[in-house]
Design a protein around this motif. Sequence first.
Motif, short mmCIF file in Angstrom:
data_model
loop_
_atom_site.label_atom_id
_atom_site.label_comp_id
_atom_site.label_asym_id
_atom_site.label_seq_id
_atom_site.Cartn_x
_atom_site.Cartn_y
_atom_site.Cartn_z
N PRO A 53 47.56 -2.11 -18.11
CA PRO A 53 48.03 -3.41 -18.59
C PRO A 53 48.64 -3.38 -19.98
O PRO A 53 49.66 -4.04 -20.23
N GLU A 54 48.06 -2.60 -20.91
CA GLU A 54 48.60 -2.58 -22.26
C GLU A 54 49.97 -1.92 -22.31
O GLU A 54 50.91 -2.46 -22.89
N ALA A 57 52.62 -4.07 -20.44
CA ALA A 57 53.05 -5.23 -21.24
C ALA A 57 53.94 -4.79 -22.40
O ALA A 57 54.93 -5.45 -22.73
N GLU A 60 57.33 -3.97 -21.03
CA GLU A 60 58.03 -5.19 -20.63
C GLU A 60 58.66 -5.87 -21.85
O GLU A 60 59.81 -6.32 -21.81
N ARG A 61 57.90 -5.91 -22.95
CA ARG A 61 58.43 -6.51 -24.18
C ARG A 61 59.61 -5.70 -24.72
O ARG A 61 60.52 -6.25 -25.35
N THR A 66 59.08 -0.25 -15.67
CA THR A 66 57.76 0.35 -15.58
C THR A 66 57.73 1.62 -14.74
O THR A 66 56.70 2.27 -14.62
#
Length: 260
Positions: A53-54, A57, A60-61, A66
């Motif tokens: 998740p880290e 994310a 994505e920013r 991914t």
Amino acid sequence: MKICIFGDSHLAMFVKAAQAHPELGVELTPVSWIFGNEGQYKASNGRLTVHGPEMAAFWERANIPTSIDLNAFDRLVCVSGTVTSHNAFPLLRGHTIYGWPGAQKARAAGKQTRTLMTEAAFVQALTARAQAGDAFTLTRALRAACEVPIAVAPAPLLAETTLTQRPKLVVLKRVLNAGDGAALREALHTAQTRAYAQIDGVDVIFQPDDSVTQGCLTRETYRVGAARYGSGQMHDETDILHAGPALGKALLQQILELPN
């Protein structure tokens, strides 16, 4: 040449160099990497996929997909995340390296006060540190996933102005005063080369001699223009860690000259 380059803040010097020198013919895909997140990605079947998740994310920013097709590139590059002079300083704090100019001068003057360490032991310790680094872990994962040639570029040497900006770095001051700068740089080179020799198809590249002063520091002319990755804001003169596009260009040229 299509290059996918993984790294931290030191990505900036490569990005700026590629933008400023289109004549190099480099198509650069920078990938921001959070070192220390080995469990959040998987490299297999020619792809690098982030699932934690880290990291997901973060990518994505940064507008990074991914899942990356590694085989779409001519070369993969890992920047930073390996052994540096900061890793050497704790060893040098209590030791003098046998055979280095500083040890010879101290013995001649009858002032040998620190424990002697052989250069072989010093390099072995630095090699182990390189193999424990995040760049080594990532490089090994990339090699297991594909056969694309890989290059590793250690972080730049500390800036020429380091002692002015960080007067409490007494170990570096002692290294420079003893004339051990070149020996330290050579030991770092040897350790990094030996570490990555265990992974097939990996080349380690180092900043050129003309970018180095006092044996182990980056000349100011190569630090000028150092920018923050992402924002593009310039680092000020107090920054001792980053280099500018002149060094990025020199390293890109080395990458282009590597055998396929």
